[in-house]
Write a protein that holds these residues in place. Structure first.
Motif, PDB file in Angstrom:
ATOM      1  N   ILE A  59       0.831  -1.209   0.000  1.00  0.00           N
ATOM      2  CA  ILE A  59       0.000   0.000   0.000  1.00  0.00           C
ATOM      3  C   ILE A  59       0.864   1.257   0.000  1.00  0.00           C
ATOM      4  CG2 ILE A  59      -1.885  -1.160   1.203  1.00  0.00           C
ATOM      5  CD1 ILE A  59      -1.010   0.393   3.757  1.00  0.00           C
ATOM      6  N   ASP A  60       0.223   2.360  -0.384  1.00  0.00           N
ATOM      7  CA  ASP A  60       0.862   3.677  -0.317  1.00  0.00           C
ATOM      8  C   ASP A  60       0.326   4.482   0.858  1.00  0.00           C
ATOM      9  OD1 ASP A  60       2.346   3.232  -2.694  1.00  0.00           O
ATOM     10  OD2 ASP A  60       0.563   3.734  -3.879  1.00  0.00           O
ATOM     11  N   VAL A  61      -0.967   4.290   1.162  1.00  0.00           N
ATOM     12  CA  VAL A  61      -1.618   5.077   2.213  1.00  0.00           C
ATOM     13  C   VAL A  61      -2.465   4.167   3.088  1.00  0.00           C
ATOM     14  CG1 VAL A  61      -3.227   6.973   2.692  1.00  0.00           C
ATOM     15  CG2 VAL A  61      -1.710   7.122   0.730  1.00  0.00           C
ATOM     16  N   LEU A  62      -2.401   4.418   4.400  1.00  0.00           N
ATOM     17  CA  LEU A  62      -3.249   3.743   5.369  1.00  0.00           C
ATOM     18  C   LEU A  62      -4.180   4.774   5.978  1.00  0.00           C
ATOM     19  CD1 LEU A  62      -4.001   1.316   7.236  1.00  0.00           C
ATOM     20  CD2 LEU A  62      -2.252   2.185   8.802  1.00  0.00           C
ATOM     21  N   PHE A  63      -5.466   4.526   5.898  1.00  0.00           N
ATOM     22  CA  PHE A  63      -6.455   5.364   6.568  1.00  0.00           C
ATOM     23  C   PHE A  63      -6.747   4.735   7.914  1.00  0.00           C
ATOM     24  CE2 PHE A  63      -7.159   6.036   2.057  1.00  0.00           C
ATOM     25  CZ  PHE A  63      -7.095   7.412   1.997  1.00  0.00           C
ATOM     26  N   PRO A  74      -1.051   6.996  18.609  1.00  0.00           N
ATOM     27  CA  PRO A  74       0.249   7.056  19.280  1.00  0.00           C
ATOM     28  C   PRO A  74       1.359   7.477  18.314  1.00  0.00           C
ATOM     29  CG  PRO A  74      -0.923   5.065  19.900  1.00  0.00           C
ATOM     30  CD  PRO A  74      -1.714   5.696  18.794  1.00  0.00           C
ATOM     31  N   GLN A  75       2.231   8.361  18.778  1.00  0.00           N
ATOM     32  CA  GLN A  75       3.317   8.868  17.937  1.00  0.00           C
ATOM     33  C   GLN A  75       4.239   7.740  17.474  1.00  0.00           C
ATOM     34  OE1 GLN A  75       3.592  11.742  16.499  1.00  0.00           O
ATOM     35  NE2 GLN A  75       5.489  11.133  15.503  1.00  0.00           N
ATOM     36  N   THR A  76       4.425   6.719  18.314  1.00  0.00           N
ATOM     37  CA  THR A  76       5.285   5.592  17.921  1.00  0.00           C
ATOM     38  C   THR A  76       4.690   4.829  16.739  1.00  0.00           C
ATOM     39  OG1 THR A  76       4.235   4.220  19.617  1.00  0.00           O
ATOM     40  CG2 THR A  76       6.314   5.287  20.211  1.00  0.00           C
ATOM     41  N   LEU A  77       3.361   4.716  16.707  1.00  0.00           N
ATOM     42  CA  LEU A  77       2.688   4.050  15.587  1.00  0.00           C
ATOM     43  C   LEU A  77       2.856   4.854  14.312  1.00  0.00           C
ATOM     44  CD1 LEU A  77       0.851   1.934  14.305  1.00  0.00           C
ATOM     45  CD2 LEU A  77      -1.114   3.199  15.216  1.00  0.00           C
ATOM     46  N   ARG A  78       2.610   6.152  14.391  1.00  0.00           N
ATOM     47  CA  ARG A  78       2.759   7.012  13.214  1.00  0.00           C
ATOM     48  C   ARG A  78       4.194   6.963  12.694  1.00  0.00           C
ATOM     49  NH1 ARG A  78       0.397  11.199  10.523  1.00  0.00           N
ATOM     50  NH2 ARG A  78      -1.311  11.485  11.984  1.00  0.00           N
ATOM     51  N   ALA A  79       5.168   7.056  13.588  1.00  0.00           N
ATOM     52  CA  ALA A  79       6.570   7.045  13.183  1.00  0.00           C
ATOM     53  C   ALA A  79       6.949   5.718  12.522  1.00  0.00           C
ATOM     54  CB  ALA A  79       7.462   7.312  14.396  1.00  0.00           C
ATOM     55  N   ALA A  80       6.486   4.609  13.069  1.00  0.00           N
ATOM     56  CA  ALA A  80       6.797   3.297  12.491  1.00  0.00           C
ATOM     57  C   ALA A  80       6.236   3.180  11.081  1.00  0.00           C
ATOM     58  CB  ALA A  80       6.250   2.181  13.380  1.00  0.00           C
ATOM     59  N   GLY A  85       7.511   3.842   4.968  1.00  0.00           N
ATOM     60  CA  GLY A  85       7.118   4.406   3.677  1.00  0.00           C
ATOM     61  C   GLY A  85       5.623   4.441   3.437  1.00  0.00           C
ATOM     62  N   VAL A  86       4.832   4.312   4.505  1.00  0.00           N
ATOM     63  CA  VAL A  86       3.376   4.323   4.380  1.00  0.00           C
ATOM     64  C   VAL A  86       2.845   5.690   4.812  1.00  0.00           C
ATOM     65  CG1 VAL A  86       1.219   3.295   5.202  1.00  0.00           C
ATOM     66  CG2 VAL A  86       3.226   1.849   4.820  1.00  0.00           C
ATOM     67  N   GLY A  87       2.061   6.314   3.931  1.00  0.00           N
ATOM     68  CA  GLY A  87       1.377   7.546   4.307  1.00  0.00           C
ATOM     69  C   GLY A  87       0.242   7.218   5.270  1.00  0.00           C
ATOM     70  N   VAL A  88       0.016   8.083   6.246  1.00  0.00           N
ATOM     71  CA  VAL A  88      -0.995   7.848   7.266  1.00  0.00           C
ATOM     72  C   VAL A  88      -1.984   9.002   7.258  1.00  0.00           C
ATOM     73  CG1 VAL A  88      -1.410   7.465   9.721  1.00  0.00           C
ATOM     74  CG2 VAL A  88       0.705   6.648   8.687  1.00  0.00           C
ATOM     75  N   GLU A  89      -3.264   8.677   7.142  1.00  0.00           N
ATOM     76  CA  GLU A  89      -4.329   9.677   7.202  1.00  0.00           C
ATOM     77  C   GLU A  89      -5.271   9.309   8.337  1.00  0.00           C
ATOM     78  OE1 GLU A  89      -4.682  12.477   5.484  1.00  0.00           O
ATOM     79  OE2 GLU A  89      -2.893  12.099   4.280  1.00  0.00           O
ATOM     80  N   ILE A  90      -5.474  10.227   9.255  1.00  0.00           N
ATOM     81  CA  ILE A  90      -6.316  10.001  10.423  1.00  0.00           C
ATOM     82  C   ILE A  90      -7.631  10.742  10.237  1.00  0.00           C
ATOM     83  CG2 ILE A  90      -6.463  10.223  12.933  1.00  0.00           C
ATOM     84  CD1 ILE A  90      -4.080   8.515  11.861  1.00  0.00           C
ATOM     85  N   MET A  91      -8.739  10.066  10.503  1.00  0.00           N
ATOM     86  CA  MET A  91     -10.063  10.692  10.451  1.00  0.00           C
ATOM     87  C   MET A  91     -11.019   9.855  11.287  1.00  0.00           C
ATOM     88  SD  MET A  91     -10.810   9.831   6.409  1.00  0.00           S
ATOM     89  CE  MET A  91      -9.262  10.500   5.899  1.00  0.00           C
ATOM     90  N   ASN A  92     -12.228  10.342  11.495  1.00  0.00           N
ATOM     91  CA  ASN A  92     -13.176   9.500  12.236  1.00  0.00           C
ATOM     92  C   ASN A  92     -13.541   8.295  11.367  1.00  0.00           C
ATOM     93  OD1 ASN A  92     -15.355  10.219  10.541  1.00  0.00           O
ATOM     94  ND2 ASN A  92     -15.996  11.873  11.886  1.00  0.00           N
TER      95      ASN A  92
END
Length: 117
Positions: A59-63, A74-80, A85-92
């Motif tokens: 994948i390129d992006v994880l929602f 958690p910041q550790t999850l985002r950093a990992a 190389g995975v983009g992270v998008e947070i939303m409800n």
């Protein structure tokens, strides 16, 4: 107006959700769930980092749907994830489901991790 039939290839769209559950590809999942190229599976929540990292090559992006309201992960999850190389998008979670379905129909390389509403 021209209407087009949406096809999702092998991946399964989110069909619905409610208090404590998600319906993905016609199958109901209680609690947190992860879905992507290999289909939906139960997810252990924010502490289950490895399940998310296992998708990094696919994948390129994880929602990440954080439940009823938008919340920090958690910041550790985002950093990992970002280090993999995975983009992270947070939303409800409701918005994450809608966004996932739209991009899935476009054939994008995405995955979705959901905390129930």
């Amino acid at each position: 107006m021209r209407l087009n039939q949406v096809t999702f290839n092998d991946a399964k769209p989110v069909d619905g959700y409610g208090p404590g559950f998600f319906r993905i590809g016609g199958e109901v999942f209680e609690g947190a769930v992860l879905t992507g190229p290999a289909g939906p599976v139960k997810w252990g929540g924010y502490e289950d980092t490895q399940s998310l990292l296992d998708l990094a090559d696919e994948i390129d992006v994880l929602f990440i749907g954080t439940g009823t309201d938008v919340a920090h992960i958690p910041q550790t999850l985002r950093a990992a994830l970002e280090n993999a190389g995975v983009g992270v998008e947070i939303m409800n979670s409701p918005a994450a489901c809608r966004t996932y379905n739209v991009l899935l129909s476009e054939g994008r390389r995405i995955a979705l991790a959901l905390i129930p509403v």
